[in-house]
Design an enzyme around this catalytic site. Structure first.
Site, mmCIF file in Angstrom:
data_model
loop_
_atom_site.group_PDB
_atom_site.id
_atom_site.type_symbol
_atom_site.label_atom_id
_atom_site.label_comp_id
_atom_site.label_asym_id
_atom_site.label_seq_id
_atom_site.Cartn_x
_atom_site.Cartn_y
_atom_site.Cartn_z
ATOM 1 N N GLU A 1 9.297 -7.088 -4.677
ATOM 2 C CA GLU A 1 9.433 -7.776 -3.553
ATOM 3 C C GLU A 1 10.114 -7.782 -2.583
ATOM 4 O O GLU A 1 11.017 -8.622 -2.435
ATOM 5 C CB GLU A 1 9.212 -8.997 -4.474
ATOM 6 C CG GLU A 1 8.726 -9.788 -5.553
ATOM 7 C CD GLU A 1 8.293 -10.723 -5.891
ATOM 8 O OE1 GLU A 1 8.494 -11.662 -5.296
ATOM 9 O OE2 GLU A 1 7.174 -11.167 -7.174
ATOM 10 N N GLY B 1 28.714 5.725 -26.668
ATOM 11 C CA GLY B 1 27.905 6.270 -26.845
ATOM 12 C C GLY B 1 26.750 5.324 -27.527
ATOM 13 O O GLY B 1 25.199 5.843 -27.226
ATOM 14 N N TRP C 1 0.801 -0.458 -6.470
ATOM 15 C CA TRP C 1 2.691 -0.525 -7.187
ATOM 16 C C TRP C 1 2.737 -2.605 -7.708
ATOM 17 O O TRP C 1 2.964 -3.415 -7.011
ATOM 18 C CB TRP C 1 3.251 -0.624 -6.241
ATOM 19 C CG TRP C 1 3.948 0.477 -5.470
ATOM 20 C CD1 TRP C 1 3.711 1.095 -4.380
ATOM 21 C CD2 TRP C 1 4.375 1.914 -6.567
ATOM 22 N NE1 TRP C 1 3.714 2.327 -4.253
ATOM 23 C CE2 TRP C 1 4.399 2.596 -5.984
ATOM 24 C CE3 TRP C 1 4.544 2.259 -7.477
ATOM 25 C CZ2 TRP C 1 5.155 4.131 -5.810
ATOM 26 C CZ3 TRP C 1 4.859 3.619 -7.951
ATOM 27 C CH2 TRP C 1 4.805 4.265 -7.636
ATOM 28 N N GLU D 1 1.023 -1.897 0.004
ATOM 29 C CA GLU D 1 -0.689 -0.275 0.389
ATOM 30 C C GLU D 1 0.415 1.055 -0.008
ATOM 31 O O GLU D 1 2.200 1.153 0.636
ATOM 32 C CB GLU D 1 -0.597 -0.331 1.093
ATOM 33 C CG GLU D 1 -2.010 -0.794 1.072
ATOM 34 C CD GLU D 1 -2.638 -0.876 2.443
ATOM 35 O OE1 GLU D 1 -2.618 -0.191 3.336
ATOM 36 O OE2 GLU D 1 -3.845 -2.323 2.709
#
Length: 392
Positions: free
Chosen positions: A366, A343, A158, A129
Site C-alpha cells: 500500500e 539462537g 501482487w 500491475e
C-alpha cells in the site's frame, strides 16, 4: 499481552474484548502451523463475518458496524498481533469495500454492501500491475466499451486474496493511453465473472497463509452499473481509499511489533545467564525499553490520524506518517526481538523469526515507505509555498 487502551465508549470496550477472545482462541493457536503449511484461513474470515467484524467502519444501514476508525483500527491491531494474515486480510477487505461505500450510488450501496459487509463476501483490491506499482497512474489494464457496459483486459499484480476473493475492486483505464490518472475508472467485479482468473500464489518470504497472486482479466464483461463513481474518477477514488488503507497497515504493524515485544520481554524474564535473568542486564533492558517506546509511539500516531479522519479533517499526510513510522518500527522491533532471543529467535520453534519475516512486507504494501516520504515531503513543500504566498 493486552495493552491498556482508552476507548471512546463502553460498547467499543466490549467489542475489543470480543475480538481479543476470538484472537486468543481461534487465531493464536494455529497461526504458526497454518503459516508453515500455507493454509488460507477462510473459516476465520467466515467467523469474523458472523461476529460482525468485516464491516466495522461502515454504516449500519448496509450491514456495517457504525464504528469510528479509531476503534476499527484497534480491532485490526489485535488480530494482526496474533496472526498478521488475518489482520491484514481484514484491512484489505475494508479497503476493497471503500469505493462502493464512499462513491457508489444509493442503488449500488443497497445492492452490494450488505453482502460485502455482512461476512458473505471477501474482497480484494486490484490496483498494482507488474510495470506500474508505485506509479499507479501508468496502469495498462483497459476497460473498453462493449456488451452492456465494458470489457476488461489486463493483469493486476501482487493482489492480496487473489484467487480466493469473492469480488475484486478493479481500477482500469477507460481513457486513452496518454490520459494518465484522468483516464482511470473503478469497477466492482465479481470473482465468478467469465474471463477472471488468478495465477498460482506467489512464493513469499512471509505471510504464506495470505495468498498474493496475479489476477487476470481476459475479455471479462463488466456491466455499466458495476462502474463505481464517474468514468475517469477511478484514480481519485483509489488514492482516497489508500489514505484509509495505510492506517490499516499501520495498525497491522503495531500489532506485529507488540507481539514481537511481548515475546522478547517474556523470554528476557525466563532465560537466565550468569546467575540472573537476561532482562536484568542493562544491554537487554535498554533494548526492550527502546522497543516499547517505539511501539507506543507508533500506536499513538495511527490513533491520532484516525481521530482526524473520524472528525472529518484532512488526514492523508498523517496516514502516510503513521504507515511510515509504524512499519519501520515493526521491522526494527521484530529484528531486535530475534536478537534478544539469540539462537532460539532464529528458529521456527518460537514466533520471533516469523514476526520478523512478516514485518518486512508492511514496509512495502500500500505504498512503499519511500512513497510515504514523498507524500510527506510534498505536503511540507505545499505548506511552505502557501506560507510564503500568504506572507507577501
Amino acid at each position: 499481552m493486552a495493552h491498556e487502551r482508552i476507548l471512546p465508549t463502553p460498547e467499543a470496550e466490549d467489542l475489543l474484548e470480543l475480538v481479543r477472545g476470538i484472537a486468543d482462541k481461534e487465531l493464536a493457536p494455529r497461526a504458526a502451523r497454518d503459516e508453515e503449511a500455507g493454509v488460507f484461513p477462510r473459516d476465520v474470515f467466515d467467523l469474523l463475518g458472523r461476529s460482525g467484524l468485516l464491516g466495522l467502519p461502515y454504516p449500519g444501514e448496509y450491514g456495517g458496524g457504525d464504528q469510528p476508525y479509531e476503534v476499527y483500527l484497534q480491532v485490526v491491531e489485535e488480530l494482526a498481533a496474533r496472526w498478521l494474515a488475518v489482520g491484514l486480510g481484514l484491512s484489505v477487505h475494508t479497503l476493497s469495500c471503500f469505493p462502493v461505500a464512499a462513491y457508489g450510488t444509493e442503488a449500488q450501496r443497497a445492492a452490494l454492501l450488505p453482502e460485502m459487509l455482512g461476512g458473505e463476501r471477501l474482497g480484494a483490491y486490484c490496483l498494482s500491475e507488474a510495470q506500474s506499482g508505485s506509479d499507479a497512474a501508468a496502469m495498462a489494464t483497459r476497460a473498453r466499451p462493449g456488451g452492456e457496459g465494458y470489457v476488461v483486459d489486463g493483469a493486476k499484480s501482487w493482489i492480496t486474496h487473489g484467487g480466493v476473493a469473492d469480488f475484486y475492486t478493479l481500477f482500469a483505464r477507460t481513457g486513452g493511453p496518454d490520459s494518465g490518472g484522468r483516464g482511470i475508472s473503478c469497477f466492482h467485479v465479481p470473482a465468478a465473472t467469465p474471463g477472471v482468473r488468478a495465477d498460482p500464489p506467489e512464493r513469499k518470504m512471509g505471510m504464506s497463509s495470505s495468498p498474493t497472486a496475479v489476477v487476470r482479466f481476459d475479455e471479462a464483461p463488466t456491466a455499466a452499473d458495476r462502474r463505481i463513481g464517474e468514468e475517469g474518477q477511478g484514480f481519485a477514488i483509489a488514492m482516497a481509499a489508500l489514505d484509509s488503507g495505510r492506517l490499516g497497515i499501520a495498525a497491522c504493524a503495531v500489532g506485529v511489533a507488540q507481539a514481537a515485544l511481548d515475546a522478547a520481554a517474556e523470554y528476557s524474564r525466563t532465560r537466565r545467564q550468569f546467575g540472573q535473568a537476561i532482562g536484568d542486564f542493562q544491554g537487554i533492558a535498554f533494548m526492550l525499553a527502546d522497543m516499547a517506546t517505539g511501539v507506543e509511539a507508533a500506536r499513538e500516531l495511527y490513533l491520532a490520524a484516525a481521530r482526524r479522519r473520524d472528525a472529518g479533517r484532512p488526514f492523508g499526510t498523517q496516514a502516510a506518517m503513521a504507515k511510515l513510522f509504524a512499519t519501520d518500527t515493526a521491522m526494527r522491533v521484530a529484528t531486535d526481538a530475534v536478537q534478544v532471543l539469540g539462537g532460539s529467535g532464529y528458529t521456527r520453534d518460537l514466533p520471533a523469526e516469523r514476526l520478523m519475516r512478516e514485518a518486512k512486507v508492511l514496509q512495502i504494501v500500500e505504498g512503499t515507505n519511500q512513497i510515504q516520504r514523498m507524500v510527506i515531503g510534498r505536503d511540507l513543500a505545499r505548506a511552505a509555498d502557501a506560507a510564503e504566498t500568504g506572507a507577501r
